[in-house]
Design a protein around this motif. Structure first.
Motif, PDB file in Angstrom:
ATOM      1  N   GLY A 123       0.842  -1.195   0.000  1.00 19.28           N
ATOM      2  CA  GLY A 123       0.000   0.000   0.000  1.00 19.28           C
ATOM      3  C   GLY A 123       0.872   1.237   0.000  1.00 19.28           C
ATOM      4  O   GLY A 123       1.955   1.238   0.616  1.00 19.28           O
ATOM      5  N   ASP A 124       0.426   2.293  -0.639  1.00 19.05           N
ATOM      6  CA  ASP A 124       1.278   3.481  -0.756  1.00 19.05           C
ATOM      7  C   ASP A 124       0.619   4.698  -0.137  1.00 19.05           C
ATOM      8  O   ASP A 124      -0.484   4.631   0.414  1.00 19.05           O
ATOM      9  CB  ASP A 124       1.668   3.738  -2.208  1.00 19.05           C
ATOM     10  CG  ASP A 124       0.457   4.034  -3.094  1.00 19.05           C
ATOM     11  OD1 ASP A 124      -0.593   4.433  -2.559  1.00 19.05           O
ATOM     12  OD2 ASP A 124       0.571   3.851  -4.325  1.00 19.05           O
ATOM     13  N   ILE A 128      -3.378   3.521  -2.652  1.00 18.85           N
ATOM     14  CA  ILE A 128      -3.529   2.368  -3.534  1.00 18.85           C
ATOM     15  C   ILE A 128      -2.979   1.124  -2.818  1.00 18.85           C
ATOM     16  O   ILE A 128      -1.873   1.141  -2.272  1.00 18.85           O
ATOM     17  CB  ILE A 128      -2.788   2.595  -4.866  1.00 18.85           C
ATOM     18  CG1 ILE A 128      -3.429   3.754  -5.629  1.00 18.85           C
ATOM     19  CG2 ILE A 128      -2.796   1.329  -5.714  1.00 18.85           C
ATOM     20  CD1 ILE A 128      -2.696   4.131  -6.884  1.00 18.85           C
ATOM     21  N   ILE A 129      -3.756   0.041  -2.848  1.00 17.19           N
ATOM     22  CA  ILE A 129      -3.308  -1.240  -2.298  1.00 17.19           C
ATOM     23  C   ILE A 129      -3.318  -2.273  -3.411  1.00 17.19           C
ATOM     24  O   ILE A 129      -4.130  -2.205  -4.348  1.00 17.19           O
ATOM     25  CB  ILE A 129      -4.182  -1.723  -1.122  1.00 17.19           C
ATOM     26  CG1 ILE A 129      -5.640  -1.916  -1.564  1.00 17.19           C
ATOM     27  CG2 ILE A 129      -4.088  -0.765   0.043  1.00 17.19           C
ATOM     28  CD1 ILE A 129      -6.524  -2.534  -0.505  1.00 17.19           C
ATOM     29  N   ALA A 130      -2.394  -3.236  -3.341  1.00 18.42           N
ATOM     30  CA  ALA A 130      -2.300  -4.288  -4.350  1.00 18.42           C
ATOM     31  C   ALA A 130      -1.920  -5.592  -3.675  1.00 18.42           C
ATOM     32  O   ALA A 130      -1.209  -5.599  -2.656  1.00 18.42           O
ATOM     33  CB  ALA A 130      -1.271  -3.921  -5.422  1.00 18.42           C
ATOM     34  N   LEU A 131      -2.407  -6.693  -4.251  1.00 26.38           N
ATOM     35  CA  LEU A 131      -2.095  -8.030  -3.765  1.00 26.38           C
ATOM     36  C   LEU A 131      -1.411  -8.804  -4.874  1.00 26.38           C
ATOM     37  O   LEU A 131      -1.875  -8.796  -6.040  1.00 26.38           O
ATOM     38  CB  LEU A 131      -3.364  -8.780  -3.332  1.00 26.38           C
ATOM     39  CG  LEU A 131      -3.695  -8.778  -1.837  1.00 26.38           C
ATOM     40  CD1 LEU A 131      -4.000  -7.353  -1.392  1.00 26.38           C
ATOM     41  CD2 LEU A 131      -4.900  -9.668  -1.556  1.00 26.38           C
ATOM     42  N   GLU A 149      -8.264   1.399  -4.600  1.00 27.49           N
ATOM     43  CA  GLU A 149      -7.913   2.736  -4.151  1.00 27.49           C
ATOM     44  C   GLU A 149      -8.748   3.063  -2.914  1.00 27.49           C
ATOM     45  O   GLU A 149      -9.976   3.068  -2.979  1.00 27.49           O
ATOM     46  CB  GLU A 149      -8.160   3.777  -5.250  1.00 27.49           C
ATOM     47  CG  GLU A 149      -7.266   3.596  -6.467  1.00 27.49           C
ATOM     48  CD  GLU A 149      -7.463   4.719  -7.480  1.00 27.49           C
ATOM     49  OE1 GLU A 149      -8.181   5.681  -7.158  1.00 27.49           O
ATOM     50  OE2 GLU A 149      -6.895   4.618  -8.593  1.00 27.49           O
ATOM     51  N   LEU A 150      -8.056   3.354  -1.799  1.00 26.99           N
ATOM     52  CA  LEU A 150      -8.755   3.632  -0.544  1.00 26.99           C
ATOM     53  C   LEU A 150      -9.075   5.115  -0.375  1.00 26.99           C
ATOM     54  O   LEU A 150      -9.878   5.477   0.482  1.00 26.99           O
ATOM     55  CB  LEU A 150      -7.913   3.155   0.645  1.00 26.99           C
ATOM     56  CG  LEU A 150      -7.513   1.669   0.632  1.00 26.99           C
ATOM     57  CD1 LEU A 150      -6.792   1.308   1.916  1.00 26.99           C
ATOM     58  CD2 LEU A 150      -8.714   0.779   0.407  1.00 26.99           C
ATOM     59  N   GLY A 151      -8.408   5.984  -1.139  1.00 25.59           N
ATOM     60  CA  GLY A 151      -8.699   7.400  -1.069  1.00 25.59           C
ATOM     61  C   GLY A 151      -7.834   8.171  -0.107  1.00 25.59           C
ATOM     62  O   GLY A 151      -7.876   9.407  -0.092  1.00 25.59           O
ATOM     63  N   SER A 152      -7.073   7.510   0.743  1.00 24.96           N
ATOM     64  CA  SER A 152      -6.158   8.182   1.670  1.00 24.96           C
ATOM     65  C   SER A 152      -4.992   7.251   1.950  1.00 24.96           C
ATOM     66  O   SER A 152      -5.023   6.062   1.617  1.00 24.96           O
ATOM     67  CB  SER A 152      -6.862   8.573   2.976  1.00 24.96           C
ATOM     68  OG  SER A 152      -7.321   7.414   3.652  1.00 24.96           O
ATOM     69  N   SER A 213      -6.272   2.915   7.061  1.00 28.21           N
ATOM     70  CA  SER A 213      -5.985   4.123   6.275  1.00 28.21           C
ATOM     71  C   SER A 213      -5.948   5.353   7.166  1.00 28.21           C
ATOM     72  O   SER A 213      -6.361   5.315   8.334  1.00 28.21           O
ATOM     73  CB  SER A 213      -7.026   4.290   5.172  1.00 28.21           C
ATOM     74  OG  SER A 213      -8.311   4.537   5.736  1.00 28.21           O
ATOM     75  N   ALA A 214      -5.492   6.451   6.576  1.00 28.11           N
ATOM     76  CA  ALA A 214      -5.373   7.694   7.324  1.00 28.11           C
ATOM     77  C   ALA A 214      -6.713   8.320   7.634  1.00 28.11           C
ATOM     78  O   ALA A 214      -6.814   9.173   8.529  1.00 28.11           O
ATOM     79  CB  ALA A 214      -4.504   8.680   6.536  1.00 28.11           C
ATOM     80  N   ASN A 215      -7.757   7.962   6.913  1.00 32.16           N
ATOM     81  CA  ASN A 215      -9.082   8.521   7.200  1.00 32.16           C
ATOM     82  C   ASN A 215      -9.869   7.693   8.215  1.00 32.16           C
ATOM     83  O   ASN A 215     -11.053   7.933   8.439  1.00 32.16           O
ATOM     84  CB  ASN A 215      -9.881   8.677   5.914  1.00 32.16           C
ATOM     85  CG  ASN A 215     -10.117   7.340   5.219  1.00 32.16           C
ATOM     86  OD1 ASN A 215      -9.759   6.282   5.744  1.00 32.16           O
ATOM     87  ND2 ASN A 215     -10.699   7.390   4.022  1.00 32.16           N
ATOM     88  N   GLY A 216      -9.215   6.677   8.829  1.00 33.92           N
ATOM     89  CA  GLY A 216      -9.852   5.908   9.899  1.00 33.92           C
ATOM     90  C   GLY A 216     -10.581   4.663   9.444  1.00 33.92           C
ATOM     91  O   GLY A 216     -11.233   4.010  10.259  1.00 33.92           O
TER      92      GLY A 216
END
Length: 1515
Positions: A123-124, A128-131, A149-152, A213-216
């Protein structure tokens, strides 16, 4: 305590440490570092020794900074993420670097392997996360499994493990041991519960991930790549942890909010609990500190711990006495599950260590389970801590460096005069014990005056005769080994050994010399080193002097392997090798001399892998050892090898049982052994030490097993709601077990001791003390020399007296020796020898110590002697009284009480569950809260007594209010409170005013009455509802009307009686009678009626009164001729029947006579009974007369009366008319009477009763006839079966033949059986003949008919009929019929194979004159017609039909020939069908039944006396 040595890793200079990670299996460490200004990044891998695996400056070097690294869970595959979004995988085994297709263009923030290692998640910073799917070589598939894409920014990632690591490790170790031939391991492997190691839900499948994520948001991604939001928090996700025990996820936000959520199989979460911590969230560090226990470092002075199982929380603080500063703060935390150590890094360059060591005392106070160690000082400020998974290495990461903290076990040594303990890598503390001889003490006594010299001499034999000198050793270099001998101390490392001599109570450097060994030993003037020869497989021991010169070389054979352990005890050296060989050397000579041959332990102990600890005793005769097994686990057994007997004993700490045979021990000793076994069970040995002088005494440290610990914790948690009294204690982690090892008894547990909380490891045993290292080295501890008053170093160890020497700390050597002998003999069960050892000791303290020893050993018999020698009269008396108790623990508890061992007494009472005695104990010791608690929960039978005693206690302390409450609860308030408060009348009156206790109110009313205050007395009598006292006082005061009103309203008997007496005394007779009647004292009322002639009231009162009252009144009426009828009635009601009957007959009162007769029983006069019976006969009441005759036992007359007058009989009356076997009728015999009674029953149609009476009379045939008349088939069959009479069998068979036996096979079976048993073969033949006719007429089955006829022929042939000619005629007839049937059956069978012959035989049969007696003519014609019709010879069939009609004019053609056949023939010949010619359809016969073997059936009948033939042999 443990010592930690720091070692700096060689990282690139001036670079900052960005990330690091341990490999779980191989314990290699990866460090990512980079330039502070950017532009250069390095990745290096270090082994467990801190050495870089690559010789270059860096293993992987890039122009970008590394951001994350992650090791594969099982393989040496390292995933590395870079700030430009690239990911690489380093295969350390093949030294290959594989690139992952780039999916990110922002710095990677998370990198994690899946639980099974088949997938990699990334994850960056952009969200964005990838498996990725990764193979075993570290190569990645081209396309990712998913991309979201998690958005944060992605802040956290965690992968649930598919299988628990501990479970899989356990299975793997068992599998390896099973392959090597360990049968025990194979059994465990096969029976292992694999369910514990398999996934429980879709979350724990080993290929799923949780992202924070950073948005909780917390996102769950399953194995297919699908994602779902499972948790939402208010701030960024700081940490994600898995709580495997509850299948829960712990989410920690940046503002230190902690949420525990239950995770379901689809990834959805359900919140269980949440908590908010205070502190600086951005500088916090949180980790697991055990199962369900979270530890949080929030830049405060203390660690915060939260137990998720009990929802309890507490803190662990830094202590100044351990070397920490007041303003020091904790910035990072890590936990070693293997060592159970919680470590924390501080902002003052310290690392703090807490050892987890729970005990029974700390169960209610979890902070006490963690023991803070001495501060470890570093040169850097730690920012992160990380423990290696399989080695005790703590990686300390700071901004610009990485350190290893390697645990170095503290070294110590103990001999009979020296003890030395290492306190730091270069220092140790040595204590010298000086035995002061009698001469030295005498010399000291010369310096005193002559007056006090005798006192000094007495002092020599009674006072302490030992002196200790404390010295500090400071070495020039680090040392890893320590040994002492006589006046010498040796320290060494793998390169050098240093010797120190003790000269004038000071350590003096004696010499140093190089060595190449870490296994060394010291004795007298010799230093032993285990060296490796030219061949690595050959080992030797070099004996050196203190200058390093080799004096002797002891060679070991190739097969014996390398020396791994050396131990010196007394004058003997033990050497043990890695191959499992042990050798013992005698050191008393100039050179070390081997004692016997080398011993191969592998021949004695199965599954042996290596020695964990091994020691020999002071005489070289025994070797104690702890081993590790082939599966890698420590054995739960302690082995003791007897060198002289060549025998191996053992004790299994898992069960507490030794290998010795218990049958040779006494019952008391067996019980003691069982108790000790229960105390030490559930453990495994850690270390073992022999006493420095006693060759039979050894001590062992036993560690609690994980399973025992978990079971204890579960039991404790499940009992958290139960009171402390019944809550089981958590066993201590480490137990010190004192043992004896002898030739005769093997290994015996003498005692088990829980060490103090400040004691760490066992140094050894020097009787009478155990020596322990201290848990914490407190720098503020100081000791002062007794001689010169100088301040010296603190002792790093502590002593704990043996149980036998508690209270004898200052005893002289003679007493010490006697006590040792006593303890040994007592442990061996030799009481006589034990007392001989101490018979000369006069000291009461010694006897008291031995009595206390008896509490532990539960030797009540020995305790009696000790108490007698002590002069403890009260204790001896109490012990004799306690011997009445059935439980041994209860007796021992009383002994403990008398010796002041209250804690031990409490424990024993709880153990034997004598809560009544525990209650008494608490009361006696003034622990009333505990006493009440026990009484309310476990001893409720004594609850009131406990409250009463507590009330007495409070009363003695003038706490009257508390005492009042206790008396009320005890139910003794009615007499105790007035007694207690009588001195203070006002207080007593106030209490009574507020009381509702009627006893109190009545007592106070009586008190008021005694003082003459009648109004007050009436008031309280009214409140107490004391009606008698109210009436009494009102009568006393002259208010009789009020008393009468109260008595009539309440109907109180006592009040009415008092009022009746009052009226009688005042000659008011009517009122007296009325109130006597109300009081139910009818005797007094009757007395007054008789005295005053109230005859009308007398009869009613008599009937209400007792029997004596009735008889008294009847006697009175008997004197009055006009009132005799009332006398008869009263005599009757009183049960005086004879008197009532006599009086009734005398006065001709026939109506009364009938009433009396109904109640007569056996107690009545027989003459009167006969007289009454005659009276009823004269008046035609025969049933009543019969009943009276039965009562009078005139059975014959009663039965005759029934016969003559047809008195109706029922079962009850018949039984009454039947005399008992021991009774004789008035005329005739009992059997004659029963026969007559049966005739009477037969006459009235009571056939079952008649059968019963005939049977009792012995006439069973008559009984059967009665049953036959009743028609009760079931009872007829039963009676025939039990009678076993031929005639009865025949009678029953004849009856059954009259029933529809064709429809019931059971009846048919009984007929055959009964005829057979009755030998009525002619009748049986007739029955078989009837059976044959039924088969022919109803079923047209000639085969079965032939079988029945054959049986009839056989029976008739063997029958013995009186008319022989008739028998012969019947036999001839049967033969003829059998022959005809056989011919018909033969023709029928030939019809298919040879039709012409069959037709010919049928025509021959039709010509037989007597054919119809055996075979029906219609059956023959029918068979021929059917045959011709089937062959389409219709004219012949028609001809036969006409012939049949001519021969049998009334025949119904359809009965023999199928209707369809008739119609076919007529249609073929053009013959019209006549009305009514068809009739009914022919009944189909079953012609496919199997042919039955027709042997000689009747032979079996005659031989066995029974028939096995049933209906199905013919049908």
């Amino acid at each position: 305590m443990a010592l930690y040595f720091d070692k700096a890793l060689h990282t690139p200079a001036e670079y900052i440490t960005i990330h690091s990670a341990w490999q779980k299996v191989s314990n290699i460490f990866a460090v990512c570092s980079g330039s502070p200004s950017g532009g250069a990044g390095h990745v290096n891998i270090y082994n467990s020794d801190g050495e870089k695996k690559n010789k270059s400056e860096s293993l992987i070097h890039r122009t970008y900074l590394p951001t994350r690294c992650a090791w594969h869970p099982g393989r040496n595959l390292l995933a590395i993420a870079w700030e430009n979004g690239e990911i690489q995988i380093w295969n350390d085994h093949n030294e290959e670097l594989h690139d992952v297709p780039q999916m990110h263009d922002q710095p990677i923030t998370v990198l994690e392997w899946s639980g099974n290692g088949s997938r990699l998640a990334s994850g960056d910073k952009s969200g964005i996360i990838a498996l990725w799917r990764v193979n075993d070589k570290g190569r990645v598939q081209l396309n990712p499994i998913c991309r979201h894409e998690l958005g944060s920014e992605v802040t956290q990632c965690i992968a649930p493990t598919g299988n628990n690591d501990a479970v899989m490790s356990k299975i793997a170790s068992l599998a390896k041991a099973a392959v090597r031939g360990d049968e025990k391991a194979l059994d465990q492997f096969l029976s292992y519960n694999q369910a514990d190691g398999t996934p429980k839900s879709g979350v724990t499948d080993g290929v799923s991930f949780f992202f924070g994520s950073a948005n909780g948001d917390v996102i769950f991604v399953n194995s297919k790549g699908d994602n779902i939001q499972c948790i939402k928090m208010d701030s960024a996700i700081k940490k994600l942890l898995l709580y495997s025990e509850r299948e829960a996820l712990v989410s920690i936000s940046s503002d230190l909010e902690i949420v525990v959520s239950q995770i379901h199989g689809d990834g959805k979460a359900e919140e269980l609990t949440a908590v908010k911590l205070s502190g600086q969230g951005t500088q916090s560090d949180i980790t697991w500190a055990g199962e369900g226990l979270l530890a949080a470092a929030t830049s405060d002075r203390s660690l915060r711990l939260w137990d998720l199982r009990s929802n309890d929380n507490y803190t662990l603080s830094l202590g100044v006495e351990q070397g920490y500063m007041d303003d020091e703060r904790i910035v990072c935390v890590a936990y070693s599950e293997q060592k159970r150590i919680l470590s924390a890094g501080t902002d003052k360059s310290h690392v703090a260590m807490w050892n987890f060591s729970p005990s029974a005392k700390s169960r209610r106070d979890p902070e006490q389970q963690w023991h803070l160690q001495q501060a470890t000082k570093l040169d850097v400020n730690p920012s992160k801590l990380s423990w290696a998974h399989r080695k005790q290495i703590l990686a300390v990461i700071s901004d610009r460096s990485v350190l290893y903290l390697n645990e170095q076990k503290m070294n110590w040594a103990l001999t009979k005069n020296l003890v030395a303990v290492q306190t730091s890598p270069k220092s140790a503390v040595v204590e010298l014990l000086i035995e002061q001889t009698a001469q030295s003490l005498m010399a000291q006594s010369m310096n005193v005056s002559a007056l006090s010299r005798s006192h000094a001499i007495n002092f020599m034999t009674s006072a302490q005769s030992q002196k200790t000198i404390l010295m500090e050793l400071q070495a020039d270099s680090l040392f890893t080994g320590l040994a002492v001998a006589n006046q010498t101390v040796a320290v060494w490392n793998t390169n050098q050994a240093t010797i120190y001599d003790i000269v004038n109570n000071k350590l003096v450097h004696s010499g140093s010399f190089p060595i190449l060994s870490s296994v060394c030993a010291l004795h007298d003037q010799s230093f032993f080193t285990a060296e490796i020869g030219r061949s690595k497989d050959i080992s030797k021991i070099e004996v050196r002097n203190f200058k390093g010169t080799v004096k002797q070389v002891v060679q070991f054979q190739d097969k014996e392997g390398e020396v791994s352990h050396m131990n010196v005890c007394g004058d003997y050296l033990l050497a043990a090798t890695k191959a499992g060989f042990i050798k013992i050397f005698n050191l008393t000579k100039r050179e070390a001399k081997a004692v016997g041959n080398a011993i191969d332990i592998r021949d004695v102990i199965p599954y042996f892998a290596s020695f964990q600890d091994i020691k020999c005793n002071s005489t070289g005769t025994k070797v104690a050892m702890i081993i590790r097994q082939e599966n890698g686990e420590a054995s739960s057994k302690l082995y003791v090898y007897d060198v002289e007997k060549d025998k191996m004993d053992n004790i299994d700490f898992a069960t507490g049982q030794s290998s010795d045979d218990l049958h040779t021990h006494s019952e008391a000793m067996k019980e003691s052994i069982a108790q000790h076994a229960a105390d030490v069970a559930g453990r495994y040995p850690v270390s073992v030490h022999w006493d420095t002088e006693e060759p039979a005494m050894l001590v062992c440290e036993a560690q609690l097993t994980d399973m025992a610990r978990k079971n204890a914790v579960k039991a404790s948690v499940s009992n958290t709601s139960v009171d402390e009294i019944e809550t089981p204690d958590i066993p201590v982690e480490e137990l010190v077990v004192l043992l004896y090892s002898t030739r005769d008894t093997g290994i015996l547990v003498q005692d088990s001791i829980e060490r103090n909380t400040d004691q760490a490891h066992l140094i050894g045993l020097r009787a009478p003390s155990f020596y322990f290292t201290k848990m914490v080295m407190n720098k503020q501890e100081e000791s002062r020399s007794e001689e010169n008053g100088e301040v010296s170093t603190a002792k790093p160890y502590s002593k704990l007296l043996m149980r036998d020497f508690v209270g004898l700390e200052d005893c002289d050597p003679t007493t010490r020796r006697a006590m040792m002998d006593f303890s040994f003999k007592l442990a061996m069960g030799n009481i006589d020898e034990a007392f001989k050892a101490i018979q000369l000791i006069k000291s009461e303290a010694v006897w008291e110590s031995m009595a206390k020893m008896c509490v532990k050993t539960k030797r009540v018999d020995v305790a009696k002697v000790c108490l007698g020698r002590m002069g403890h009269v009260r204790g001896a008396h109490a012990l004799r009284e306690a011997e009445k108790e059935p439980e041994l623990d209860a007796k021992v508890a009383m002994l403990a009480i008398q010796l002041g061992m209250n804690d031990e007494a409490e424990r024993l009472y709880k153990k034997c569950q004598r809560y009544d005695l525990l209650n008494q104990f608490y009361q006696a010791t003034g622990r009333w809260a505990k006493a009440l608690e026990v009484a309310e929960q476990l001893d409720r039978i004594h609850l009131r007594n406990t409250f009463h005693n507590y009330g007495k206690y409070l009363e003695s302390n003038e706490d009257f209010q508390g005492a009042t409450s206790c008396y009320e609860k005890a139910g003794t308030d009615s007499f105790e409170i007035p007694r207690m408060l009588f001195e203070d009348i006002e207080m007593l009156e106030s209490y009574i005013e507020n009381s509702t206790n009627k006893i109190f109110l009545r007592w106070w009313a009586q008190y008021m009455e005694s003082t003459g205050e009648m109004e007050e007395a009436l008031k309280y009598y009214q409140q107490a509802n004391d009606i008698l006292s109210l009436v009494r006082v009102y009568c006393y005061c002259g208010n009789v009307e009020k008393a009468v009103t109260i008595a009539n309203e309440t109907r109180n008997r006592a009040a009415c009686y008092h009022l009746a007496r009052h009226f009688e005394n005042n000659d008011d007779v009517k009122q007296a009678i009325h109130f006597y009647t109300s009081a139910a004292t009818y005797g007094n009322a009757i007395r007054i009626c008789k005295e005053h002639g109230f005859e009308d009231q007398l009869i009613n009162l008599s009937l209400l009164g007792s029997k004596n009252d009735m008889i008294d009144a009847a006697t009175y009426y008997e004197t009055r001729p006009d009132l005799v009828d009332k006398a008869v009635l009263l005599y009757h009601k009183a049960g005086h029947f004879s008197k009532a009957l006599k009086l009734a007959f005398d006065t001709q009162q026939f109506a009364a006579l009938e009433s009396i007769a109904q109640d007569l029983d056996e107690r009545a006069d027989p003459v009167l009974l006969e007289r009454c019976a005659k009276f009823f006969i004269d008046h035609g009441q025969y049933d009543k007369a019969v009943s009276l005759l039965v009562i009078a036992k005139q059975y014959t007359e009663a039965v005759n009366l029934c016969l003559q007058n047809n008195v109706e009989l029922n079962e009850t009356l018949v039984e009454r008319l039947t005399p008992q076997k021991d009774e004789t009728p008035s005329s005739g015999t009992r059997e004659q009477l029963l026969m007559k009674l049966g005739d009477c029953c037969m006459k009235q149609g009571a056939y079952h009763l008649a059968c019963k009476k005939y049977t009792q009379a012995g006439d069973r045939e008559r009984a059967m006839r009665a049953l036959l008349k009743s028609g009760d088939t079931e009872k007829i069959i039963f009676f025939a079966g039990v009678s076993r009479s031929r005639n009865i069998y025949v009678m029953a068979a004849n009856y059954l033949q009259s029933l529809d036996w064709r429809a019931d096979p059971e009846i048919m079976k009984h007929i055959i059986n009964y005829y057979t048993k009755g030998r009525a073969l002619d009748s049986l033949a007739g029955f078989y003949d009837a059976c044959a006719q039924v088969e022919i007429d109803e079923y047209q089955n000639y085969d079965k008919a032939l079988g029945a006829l054959t049986e009839a022929f056989k029976c008739l042939s063997k029958a013995k009929m009186p008319n022989k000619q008739q028998q012969e005629d019947k036999i001839t007839e049967l033969k003829t019929r059998i022959a005809l049937v056989k011919k018909f059956i033969q023709a029928k069978r030939l019809l298919d194979s040879d039709p012409a012959e069959a037709i010919k035989q049928c025509h021959v049969l039709l010509a037989e004159p007597d054919l119809d007696s055996a075979v029906r003519i219609g059956d023959v014609y029918g068979m021929l017609i059917e045959h011709h019709a089937q062959n389409q010879v219709y004219d012949k069939a028609s001809q036969l039909m006409k012939e049949m009609q001519d021969r049998i004019p009334t025949v119904n053609m359809a009965y023999y020939v199928n209707v369809q056949t008739i119609e076919t023939v007529q249609q073929a010949l053009g013959i019209s069908t006549r009305q009514g010619e068809t009739g009914n359809k022919r009944v189909a016969l079953d012609s496919d039944e199997d042919e039955i073997d027709k042997g000689d059936i009747s032979e079996e009948i005659y031989e066995n006396g029974d028939s096995t033939i049933d209906m199905y042999r013919f049908r």
